[in-house]
Design a protein around this motif. Structure first.
Motif, PDB file in Angstrom:
ATOM      1  N   LEU A 375      45.490  53.953  44.627  1.00 28.83           N
ATOM      2  CA  LEU A 375      44.601  52.815  44.877  1.00 28.83           C
ATOM      3  C   LEU A 375      44.338  52.055  43.581  1.00 28.83           C
ATOM      4  O   LEU A 375      44.420  50.821  43.544  1.00 28.83           O
ATOM      5  N   THR A 376      44.046  52.772  42.521  1.00 29.51           N
ATOM      6  CA  THR A 376      43.812  52.144  41.220  1.00 29.51           C
ATOM      7  C   THR A 376      45.060  51.416  40.743  1.00 29.51           C
ATOM      8  O   THR A 376      44.974  50.306  40.203  1.00 29.51           O
ATOM      9  N   LYS A 377      46.214  52.017  40.933  1.00 33.20           N
ATOM     10  CA  LYS A 377      47.458  51.393  40.485  1.00 33.20           C
ATOM     11  C   LYS A 377      47.718  50.076  41.214  1.00 33.20           C
ATOM     12  O   LYS A 377      48.123  49.091  40.595  1.00 33.20           O
ATOM     13  N   LEU A 378      47.481  50.049  42.525  1.00 32.41           N
ATOM     14  CA  LEU A 378      47.741  48.826  43.289  1.00 32.41           C
ATOM     15  C   LEU A 378      46.767  47.720  42.902  1.00 32.41           C
ATOM     16  O   LEU A 378      47.155  46.550  42.777  1.00 32.41           O
ATOM     17  N   ILE A 379      45.491  48.065  42.734  1.00 32.49           N
ATOM     18  CA  ILE A 379      44.505  47.054  42.339  1.00 32.49           C
ATOM     19  C   ILE A 379      44.828  46.523  40.948  1.00 32.49           C
ATOM     20  O   ILE A 379      44.822  45.306  40.712  1.00 32.49           O
ATOM     21  N   THR A 380      45.133  47.427  40.022  1.00 28.22           N
ATOM     22  CA  THR A 380      45.449  47.016  38.658  1.00 28.22           C
ATOM     23  C   THR A 380      46.708  46.160  38.624  1.00 28.22           C
ATOM     24  O   THR A 380      46.786  45.164  37.888  1.00 28.22           O
ATOM     25  N   TYR A 381      47.708  46.526  39.418  1.00 29.89           N
ATOM     26  CA  TYR A 381      48.950  45.755  39.419  1.00 29.89           C
ATOM     27  C   TYR A 381      48.721  44.350  39.974  1.00 29.89           C
ATOM     28  O   TYR A 381      49.304  43.378  39.462  1.00 29.89           O
ATOM     29  N   SER A 382      47.885  44.238  41.002  1.00 26.59           N
ATOM     30  CA  SER A 382      47.603  42.906  41.557  1.00 26.59           C
ATOM     31  C   SER A 382      46.919  42.013  40.520  1.00 26.59           C
ATOM     32  O   SER A 382      47.060  40.786  40.560  1.00 26.59           O
ATOM     33  N   LEU A 383      46.194  42.629  39.583  1.00 23.86           N
ATOM     34  CA  LEU A 383      45.607  41.870  38.474  1.00 23.86           C
ATOM     35  C   LEU A 383      46.659  41.560  37.408  1.00 23.86           C
ATOM     36  O   LEU A 383      46.697  40.450  36.860  1.00 23.86           O
ATOM     37  N   ALA A 384      47.519  42.531  37.132  1.00 30.12           N
ATOM     38  CA  ALA A 384      48.556  42.343  36.109  1.00 30.12           C
ATOM     39  C   ALA A 384      49.525  41.228  36.484  1.00 30.12           C
ATOM     40  O   ALA A 384      50.057  40.528  35.602  1.00 30.12           O
ATOM     41  N   ILE A 385      49.772  41.053  37.769  1.00 26.67           N
ATOM     42  CA  ILE A 385      50.667  39.990  38.233  1.00 26.67           C
ATOM     43  C   ILE A 385      50.211  38.622  37.726  1.00 26.67           C
ATOM     44  O   ILE A 385      51.028  37.738  37.443  1.00 26.67           O
ATOM     45  N   GLN A 386      48.896  38.457  37.591  1.00 24.21           N
ATOM     46  CA  GLN A 386      48.359  37.145  37.232  1.00 24.21           C
ATOM     47  C   GLN A 386      48.815  36.687  35.844  1.00 24.21           C
ATOM     48  O   GLN A 386      48.851  35.485  35.571  1.00 24.21           O
ATOM     49  N   GLY A 387      49.139  37.636  34.953  1.00 27.89           N
ATOM     50  CA  GLY A 387      49.585  37.263  33.615  1.00 27.89           C
ATOM     51  C   GLY A 387      50.788  36.344  33.628  1.00 27.89           C
ATOM     52  O   GLY A 387      50.703  35.175  33.220  1.00 27.89           O
ATOM     53  N   PRO A 388      51.947  36.819  34.099  1.00 33.17           N
ATOM     54  CA  PRO A 388      53.117  35.925  34.144  1.00 33.17           C
ATOM     55  C   PRO A 388      52.967  34.804  35.166  1.00 33.17           C
ATOM     56  O   PRO A 388      53.510  33.715  34.970  1.00 33.17           O
ATOM     57  N   LEU A 389      52.219  35.055  36.264  1.00 36.18           N
ATOM     58  CA  LEU A 389      52.065  34.034  37.299  1.00 36.18           C
ATOM     59  C   LEU A 389      51.389  32.781  36.754  1.00 36.18           C
ATOM     60  O   LEU A 389      51.760  31.659  37.090  1.00 36.18           O
ATOM     61  N   TRP A 390      50.399  32.972  35.888  1.00 36.91           N
ATOM     62  CA  TRP A 390      49.649  31.844  35.335  1.00 36.91           C
ATOM     63  C   TRP A 390      50.103  31.487  33.920  1.00 36.91           C
ATOM     64  O   TRP A 390      49.478  30.648  33.265  1.00 36.91           O
ATOM     65  N   SER A 391      51.183  32.093  33.446  1.00 38.34           N
ATOM     66  CA  SER A 391      51.613  31.858  32.061  1.00 38.34           C
ATOM     67  C   SER A 391      52.016  30.414  31.820  1.00 38.34           C
ATOM     68  O   SER A 391      51.903  29.916  30.700  1.00 38.34           O
ATOM     69  N   ILE A 392      52.499  29.734  32.836  1.00 43.45           N
ATOM     70  CA  ILE A 392      52.886  28.338  32.670  1.00 43.45           C
ATOM     71  C   ILE A 392      51.669  27.430  32.703  1.00 43.45           C
ATOM     72  O   ILE A 392      51.732  26.249  32.353  1.00 43.45           O
ATOM     73  N   PHE A 393      50.531  27.987  33.123  1.00 38.60           N
ATOM     74  CA  PHE A 393      49.291  27.216  33.216  1.00 38.60           C
ATOM     75  C   PHE A 393      48.440  27.375  31.963  1.00 38.60           C
ATOM     76  O   PHE A 393      47.890  26.417  31.434  1.00 38.60           O
ATOM     77  N   ASP A 394      48.307  28.603  31.485  1.00 46.37           N
ATOM     78  CA  ASP A 394      47.441  28.860  30.338  1.00 46.37           C
ATOM     79  C   ASP A 394      47.912  30.114  29.609  1.00 46.37           C
ATOM     80  O   ASP A 394      48.823  30.810  30.066  1.00 46.37           O
ATOM     81  N   ASP A 395      47.243  30.420  28.499  1.00 45.07           N
ATOM     82  CA  ASP A 395      47.555  31.617  27.719  1.00 45.07           C
ATOM     83  C   ASP A 395      46.942  32.825  28.416  1.00 45.07           C
ATOM     84  O   ASP A 395      45.731  33.033  28.374  1.00 45.07           O
ATOM     85  N   THR A 396      47.783  33.635  29.073  1.00 40.92           N
ATOM     86  CA  THR A 396      47.281  34.775  29.846  1.00 40.92           C
ATOM     87  C   THR A 396      47.840  36.105  29.351  1.00 40.92           C
ATOM     88  O   THR A 396      47.807  37.095  30.081  1.00 40.92           O
ATOM     89  N   VAL A 397      48.360  36.131  28.114  1.00 42.87           N
ATOM     90  CA  VAL A 397      48.910  37.387  27.601  1.00 42.87           C
ATOM     91  C   VAL A 397      47.821  38.457  27.592  1.00 42.87           C
ATOM     92  O   VAL A 397      47.972  39.550  28.149  1.00 42.87           O
ATOM     93  N   PHE A 398      46.703  38.133  26.949  1.00 38.10           N
ATOM     94  CA  PHE A 398      45.562  39.043  26.923  1.00 38.10           C
ATOM     95  C   PHE A 398      44.341  38.310  27.465  1.00 38.10           C
ATOM     96  O   PHE A 398      43.344  38.131  26.769  1.00 38.10           O
ATOM     97  N   SER A 399      44.427  37.881  28.707  1.00 35.70           N
ATOM     98  CA  SER A 399      43.321  37.168  29.354  1.00 35.70           C
ATOM     99  C   SER A 399      42.107  38.086  29.451  1.00 35.70           C
ATOM    100  O   SER A 399      42.174  39.150  30.078  1.00 35.70           O
ATOM    101  N   GLY A 400      41.000  37.682  28.837  1.00 35.11           N
ATOM    102  CA  GLY A 400      39.801  38.511  28.808  1.00 35.11           C
ATOM    103  C   GLY A 400      39.336  38.995  30.165  1.00 35.11           C
ATOM    104  O   GLY A 400      39.195  40.207  30.397  1.00 35.11           O
ATOM    105  N   PRO A 401      39.074  38.090  31.137  1.00 36.58           N
ATOM    106  CA  PRO A 401      38.594  38.528  32.455  1.00 36.58           C
ATOM    107  C   PRO A 401      39.554  39.479  33.171  1.00 36.58           C
ATOM    108  O   PRO A 401      39.126  40.452  33.782  1.00 36.58           O
TER     109      PRO A 401
END
Length: 441
Positions: A375-401
């Motif tokens: 459960l933790t892995k799936l929730i964390t992965y769904s958050l990790a996806i946002q890094g490359p997904l939004w990389s063309i929009f903003d700097d999300t390498v180490f996005s604080g939130p």
């Protein structure tokens, strides 16, 4: 640049088709694949220049190509995330540990009170009379914890067997989805929907044994995409209703398309125009050497050590890269390229994507870590996806939130394991002590 645009779109279609043949509907479940998809699609859309604001150049296309190749390198030389996620999903179950639910409830309470504090202070656009206002969050990181809480209760609600548990979990999901949506920020809503979609696709593959979708399922996915387009239109229109009346005229669209598509198009492509201007016209004489890349961590430690003002002043005075469309027409972001350029000059366009690749390896290690629940892995992965997904929009390498949310979910799991092990160890010691006393007696 129409010819170059077509090449990018063809590349996007070909890689998606090839991956679909290998992994079916789960083809996009790899952080580096997502990076390749978003940069090929985004650059192609930008090169079509459907807005008169855009001035595509060969330089920005060369930079996009470098980013694409680095994502491709990491995608080609590491195990696919989709295979790891299938293993996790096969072991997925609802936690049966009171300690886990205690810590989850604690995080949920923090998120709720952060929501209430911002609502009382008038800092939530959706609850104010001025949806276009700038906000100054109180406990912003705590407020964003509503995202993993919402995802968690959705997954629990979908896995629960008892009707009461299903209703209770889904009601909490709706509540925390509402808390998140009150800010009218489309990003966190996408974070939650990503977690829901991830679960549903893995469930579909597990139940049907198929990786390819039927015609009915394909139409459902199309319906979801259309709903997302309308959602972008709805939230965008609410936020900008007091600023301008026409989305197309504001962003100088030279084609007649629905406002929902315009929002998506501008969201994906406009950062490249700001980045293009910066690369063409700004000279970075004093690089900030990773201050933007590691900003959340440096900011945290500078606050702790009492150097917050000093660090902020230095960073502000040293930063010369800016979004030239920030004032008119109000497009402020420039993908991660602008921070990369400011931090390391031209070398940044290579260094930043490498960090995205390193983060993807870290995520794979997390999926392989036996101490974490599925459960933790799936929730964390769904958050990790946002890094490359939004990389063309903003700097999300180490996005604080994003990192705070991920750390919070992982911390709940690890603390549960720690206290559970310690409790069982104490019980074992007490049992052995009693046996020893009885034997002596």
């Amino acid at each position: 640049m129409f010819f170059v645009a077509f090449i990018w779109i063809i590349v996007f279609i070909l890689i998606c088709y090839n991956w679909y043949q290998d992994d079916g509907v789960l083809f996009f479940l790899d952080l580096n694949r997502i990076g390749m998809m978003i940069w090929s699609l985004g650059t192609g859309l930008y090169d079509f220049a459907l807005s008169d604001l855009y001035h595509p150049s060969l330089l920005i296309n060369a930079v996009s190509l470098i980013v694409f190749v680095i994502f491709w390198f990491f995608a080609s030389n590491s195990r696919k995330d989709v295979s790891l996620l299938k293993e996790c999903f096969g072991e997925l179950k609802i936690p049966n540990n009171i300690i886990y639910w205690f810590f989850l409830a604690l995080i949920a309470i923090l998120a709720f009170f952060a929501f209430k504090a911002n609502a009382d202070a008038g800092q939530l656009r959706g609850l104010s009379n001025n949806a276009g206002m700038k906000v100054d969050f109180k406990g912003g990181y705590f407020y964003r914890l509503s995202v993993p809480i919402a995802i968690c209760f959705y997954l629990v609600g979908r896995m629960a067997k008892q009707k009461l548990a299903i209703i209770f979990s889904l009601l909490l999901f709706v509540a925390f989805l509402y808390f998140t949506a009150c800010d009218l920020s489309r990003g966190p809503i996408v974070w939650i929907l990503t977690g829901c979609l991830l679960f549903e696709l893995l469930l579909y593959v597990k139940r049907t044994g198929k990786t390819k979708v039927s015609g009915k399922t394909f139409l459902l996915l199309v319906g979801v995409f259309v709903a997302v387009v309308f959602a972008f239109d709805y939230f965008g229109s609410i936020r900008t209703a007091t600023l301008f009346s026409s989305v197309s005229s504001q962003y100088k669209m030279n084609v007649d398309v629905p406002d929902g598509f315009t929002w998506l198009y501008i969201y994906i492509s406009s950062p490249l125009e700001n980045a293009r201007y910066a690369l063409d016209n700004i000279v970075v004489k004093t690089p900030t050497f990773g201050a933007h890349l590691f900003y959340p961590f440096i900011k945290l430690f500078s606050n702790f050590l009492g150097f917050d003002t000093t660090f902020s002043s230095w960073l502000g005075s040293s930063t010369v890269v800016y979004s030239y469309m920030a004032t008119d027409p109000g497009l402020t972001v420039g993908s991660f390229l602008m921070d990369a350029f400011q931090d390391f000059s031209i070398l940044g366009i290579v260094i930043y994507p490498l960090f995205y690749g390193l983060v993807s390896l870290l995520v794979k290690a997390m999926l392989n870590w036996q101490r974490l629940s599925s459960l933790t892995k799936l929730i964390t992965y769904s958050l990790a996806i946002q890094g490359p997904l939004w990389s063309i929009f903003d700097d999300t390498v180490f996005s604080g939130p994003l990192w705070v949310c991920a750390f919070a979910v992982i911390a709940i799991d690890l603390l549960t394991t720690f206290f559970t092990t310690r409790t069982r160890g104490n019980e074992k010691n007490e049992t052995e002590s009693r046996l020893y006393i009885e034997e002596r007696g």
